[in-house]
Design a protein around this motif. Sequence first.
Motif, PDB file in Angstrom:
ATOM      1  N   ILE A   1      37.072  22.482  37.860  1.00  6.52           N
ATOM      2  CA  ILE A   1      38.061  23.390  38.444  1.00  6.52           C
ATOM      3  C   ILE A   1      37.337  24.644  38.916  1.00  6.52           C
ATOM      4  O   ILE A   1      36.658  25.304  38.134  1.00  6.52           O
ATOM      5  CB  ILE A   1      39.170  23.724  37.431  1.00  6.52           C
ATOM      6  CG1 ILE A   1      39.926  22.446  37.037  1.00  6.52           C
ATOM      7  CG2 ILE A   1      40.117  24.781  38.001  1.00  6.52           C
ATOM      8  CD1 ILE A   1      40.898  22.625  35.882  1.00  6.52           C
ATOM      9  N   GLU A   2      37.491  24.953  40.175  1.00  7.87           N
ATOM     10  CA  GLU A   2      36.795  26.099  40.789  1.00  7.87           C
ATOM     11  C   GLU A   2      37.819  27.118  41.282  1.00  7.87           C
ATOM     12  O   GLU A   2      37.995  27.300  42.480  1.00  7.87           O
ATOM     13  CB  GLU A   2      35.930  25.617  41.961  1.00  7.87           C
ATOM     14  CG  GLU A   2      34.900  24.584  41.607  1.00  7.87           C
ATOM     15  CD  GLU A   2      33.634  25.169  40.985  1.00  7.87           C
ATOM     16  OE1 GLU A   2      33.527  26.406  40.888  1.00  7.87           O
ATOM     17  OE2 GLU A   2      32.770  24.375  40.594  1.00  7.87           O
ATOM     18  N   ASN A   3      38.528  27.762  40.370  1.00 11.79           N
ATOM     19  CA  ASN A   3      39.427  28.835  40.781  1.00 11.79           C
ATOM     20  C   ASN A   3      39.457  29.915  39.703  1.00 11.79           C
ATOM     21  O   ASN A   3      38.894  29.744  38.630  1.00 11.79           O
ATOM     22  CB  ASN A   3      40.828  28.307  41.123  1.00 11.79           C
ATOM     23  CG  ASN A   3      41.552  27.730  39.938  1.00 11.79           C
ATOM     24  OD1 ASN A   3      41.593  28.321  38.858  1.00 11.79           O
ATOM     25  ND2 ASN A   3      42.137  26.557  40.117  1.00 11.79           N
ATOM     26  N   SER A   4      40.114  31.011  39.989  1.00  7.24           N
ATOM     27  CA  SER A   4      40.118  32.158  39.072  1.00  7.24           C
ATOM     28  C   SER A   4      41.246  32.096  38.046  1.00  7.24           C
ATOM     29  O   SER A   4      41.488  33.063  37.346  1.00  7.24           O
ATOM     30  CB  SER A   4      40.220  33.455  39.882  1.00  7.24           C
ATOM     31  OG  SER A   4      41.430  33.462  40.628  1.00  7.24           O
ATOM     32  N   ASN A   5      41.925  30.957  37.923  1.00  5.42           N
ATOM     33  CA  ASN A   5      43.022  30.817  36.957  1.00  5.42           C
ATOM     34  C   ASN A   5      42.544  30.345  35.591  1.00  5.42           C
ATOM     35  O   ASN A   5      43.364  30.128  34.694  1.00  5.42           O
ATOM     36  CB  ASN A   5      44.086  29.858  37.491  1.00  5.42           C
ATOM     37  CG  ASN A   5      44.752  30.403  38.731  1.00  5.42           C
ATOM     38  OD1 ASN A   5      44.982  31.595  38.847  1.00  5.42           O
ATOM     39  ND2 ASN A   5      45.037  29.533  39.679  1.00  5.42           N
ATOM     40  N   PHE A   6      41.230  30.169  35.434  1.00  6.68           N
ATOM     41  CA  PHE A   6      40.653  29.691  34.177  1.00  6.68           C
ATOM     42  C   PHE A   6      39.495  30.601  33.769  1.00  6.68           C
ATOM     43  O   PHE A   6      38.772  31.108  34.621  1.00  6.68           O
ATOM     44  CB  PHE A   6      40.121  28.259  34.324  1.00  6.68           C
ATOM     45  CG  PHE A   6      41.189  27.232  34.457  1.00  6.68           C
ATOM     46  CD1 PHE A   6      41.509  26.388  33.397  1.00  6.68           C
ATOM     47  CD2 PHE A   6      41.901  27.091  35.642  1.00  6.68           C
ATOM     48  CE1 PHE A   6      42.499  25.433  33.519  1.00  6.68           C
ATOM     49  CE2 PHE A   6      42.894  26.136  35.777  1.00  6.68           C
ATOM     50  CZ  PHE A   6      43.199  25.313  34.706  1.00  6.68           C
ATOM     51  N   THR A   7      39.324  30.769  32.468  1.00  4.78           N
ATOM     52  CA  THR A   7      38.147  31.416  31.902  1.00  4.78           C
ATOM     53  C   THR A   7      37.282  30.312  31.322  1.00  4.78           C
ATOM     54  O   THR A   7      37.785  29.484  30.555  1.00  4.78           O
ATOM     55  CB  THR A   7      38.554  32.414  30.795  1.00  4.78           C
ATOM     56  OG1 THR A   7      39.343  33.452  31.394  1.00  4.78           O
ATOM     57  CG2 THR A   7      37.349  33.013  30.112  1.00  4.78           C
ATOM     58  N   GLY A   8      36.008  30.269  31.678  1.00  3.30           N
ATOM     59  CA  GLY A   8      35.145  29.188  31.221  1.00  3.30           C
ATOM     60  C   GLY A   8      35.239  27.987  32.146  1.00  3.30           C
ATOM     61  O   GLY A   8      35.821  28.054  33.221  1.00  3.30           O
ATOM     62  N   THR A   9      34.683  26.866  31.687  1.00  2.00           N
ATOM     63  CA  THR A   9      34.612  25.664  32.519  1.00  2.00           C
ATOM     64  C   THR A   9      35.645  24.634  32.092  1.00  2.00           C
ATOM     65  O   THR A   9      35.778  24.324  30.912  1.00  2.00           O
ATOM     66  CB  THR A   9      33.199  25.047  32.425  1.00  2.00           C
ATOM     67  OG1 THR A   9      32.248  26.042  32.836  1.00  2.00           O
ATOM     68  CG2 THR A   9      33.065  23.827  33.314  1.00  2.00           C
ATOM     69  N   ALA A  10      36.375  24.116  33.075  1.00  4.45           N
ATOM     70  CA  ALA A  10      37.381  23.084  32.832  1.00  4.45           C
ATOM     71  C   ALA A  10      37.333  22.086  33.985  1.00  4.45           C
ATOM     72  O   ALA A  10      36.873  22.400  35.081  1.00  4.45           O
ATOM     73  CB  ALA A  10      38.767  23.698  32.708  1.00  4.45           C
ATOM     74  N   TRP A  11      37.813  20.873  33.714  1.00  4.84           N
ATOM     75  CA  TRP A  11      37.847  19.803  34.713  1.00  4.84           C
ATOM     76  C   TRP A  11      39.264  19.263  34.824  1.00  4.84           C
ATOM     77  O   TRP A  11      40.038  19.287  33.856  1.00  4.84           O
ATOM     78  CB  TRP A  11      36.933  18.643  34.289  1.00  4.84           C
ATOM     79  CG  TRP A  11      35.495  18.980  34.270  1.00  4.84           C
ATOM     80  CD1 TRP A  11      34.580  18.813  35.280  1.00  4.84           C
ATOM     81  CD2 TRP A  11      34.752  19.530  33.175  1.00  4.84           C
ATOM     82  NE1 TRP A  11      33.340  19.220  34.870  1.00  4.84           N
ATOM     83  CE2 TRP A  11      33.421  19.669  33.584  1.00  4.84           C
ATOM     84  CE3 TRP A  11      35.110  19.931  31.881  1.00  4.84           C
ATOM     85  CZ2 TRP A  11      32.436  20.175  32.760  1.00  4.84           C
ATOM     86  CZ3 TRP A  11      34.120  20.445  31.051  1.00  4.84           C
ATOM     87  CH2 TRP A  11      32.797  20.564  31.492  1.00  4.84           C
ATOM     88  N   LEU A  12      39.582  18.700  35.991  1.00  7.88           N
ATOM     89  CA  LEU A  12      40.891  18.093  36.229  1.00  7.88           C
ATOM     90  C   LEU A  12      40.714  16.682  36.761  1.00  7.88           C
ATOM     91  O   LEU A  12      39.985  16.458  37.729  1.00  7.88           O
ATOM     92  CB  LEU A  12      41.701  18.917  37.239  1.00  7.88           C
ATOM     93  CG  LEU A  12      43.021  18.298  37.709  1.00  7.88           C
ATOM     94  CD1 LEU A  12      44.004  18.141  36.536  1.00  7.88           C
ATOM     95  CD2 LEU A  12      43.633  19.123  38.819  1.00  7.88           C
ATOM     96  N   ASN A  13      41.398  15.736  36.120  1.00  5.76           N
ATOM     97  CA  ASN A  13      41.485  14.363  36.599  1.00  5.76           C
ATOM     98  C   ASN A  13      42.968  14.116  36.860  1.00  5.76           C
ATOM     99  O   ASN A  13      43.751  13.946  35.926  1.00  5.76           O
ATOM    100  CB  ASN A  13      40.951  13.390  35.548  1.00  5.76           C
ATOM    101  CG  ASN A  13      41.040  11.946  35.990  1.00  5.76           C
ATOM    102  OD1 ASN A  13      41.662  11.623  37.002  1.00  5.76           O
ATOM    103  ND2 ASN A  13      40.448  11.055  35.225  1.00  5.76           N
ATOM    104  N   MET A  14      43.367  14.155  38.135  1.00  2.51           N
ATOM    105  CA  MET A  14      44.775  13.965  38.480  1.00  2.51           C
ATOM    106  C   MET A  14      45.116  12.492  38.284  1.00  2.51           C
ATOM    107  O   MET A  14      44.656  11.629  39.024  1.00  2.51           O
ATOM    108  CB  MET A  14      45.039  14.407  39.920  1.00  2.51           C
ATOM    109  CG  MET A  14      46.508  14.430  40.284  1.00  2.51           C
ATOM    110  SD  MET A  14      47.549  15.444  39.208  1.00  2.51           S
ATOM    111  CE  MET A  14      47.168  17.067  39.783  1.00  2.51           C
ATOM    112  N   LEU A  15      45.901  12.205  37.256  1.00  2.00           N
ATOM    113  CA  LEU A  15      46.252  10.827  36.902  1.00  2.00           C
ATOM    114  C   LEU A  15      47.392  10.286  37.752  1.00  2.00           C
ATOM    115  O   LEU A  15      47.421   9.107  38.072  1.00  2.00           O
ATOM    116  CB  LEU A  15      46.623  10.755  35.414  1.00  2.00           C
ATOM    117  CG  LEU A  15      45.548  11.249  34.447  1.00  2.00           C
ATOM    118  CD1 LEU A  15      46.105  11.292  33.021  1.00  2.00           C
ATOM    119  CD2 LEU A  15      44.306  10.386  34.526  1.00  2.00           C
TER     120      LEU A  15
END
Length: 155
Positions: free
Chosen positions: A38-52
């Motif tokens: 996830i490459e946006n400013s709505n998260f702190t730290g690193t997160a990933w998204l797998n749209m199921l």
Amino acid sequence: MKNTGYYTIAILLILLTACNTPKESKKEFQLFEKGTKIENSNFTGTAWLNMLAAPDSLNTMYAGLVTFEPAAHTNWHSHPAGQILIVTQGEGYYQEEGKPKRILRIGETIKCLPNIKHWHGAAPNSEFAHIAISSRDKGPAQWFKPVLDEEYNGI
């Protein structure tokens, strides 16, 4: 055909239940891949998204696996149609505005009511993942300020 999203979610939940490894197991089973960073400013730290299951013209519901590195978390946000979180991995946190932070573990489910400000993410020493289910029929998520360190670290 409008209920196809409900069937998709039911199948996902059955797969999660059937494929869960015992808690005593040292090796974690990963049913889904992490997805895209996830490459946006709505998260702190690193997160990933797998749209199921993405929304489409027949069904406004969606389901996505969100995986957080240790200490990564969302900003404060709300969903006009509410949100359901199903914890699939690790230990994390959930907090609604004005309420104490909760610790979340594998198998727990959270029902976020419509338009309630909240945040969620990983505990400091644990990767954390959940399936997030919502609908875009009442509009997209509303994003607010980042979670303060005092809010994240408070119990």
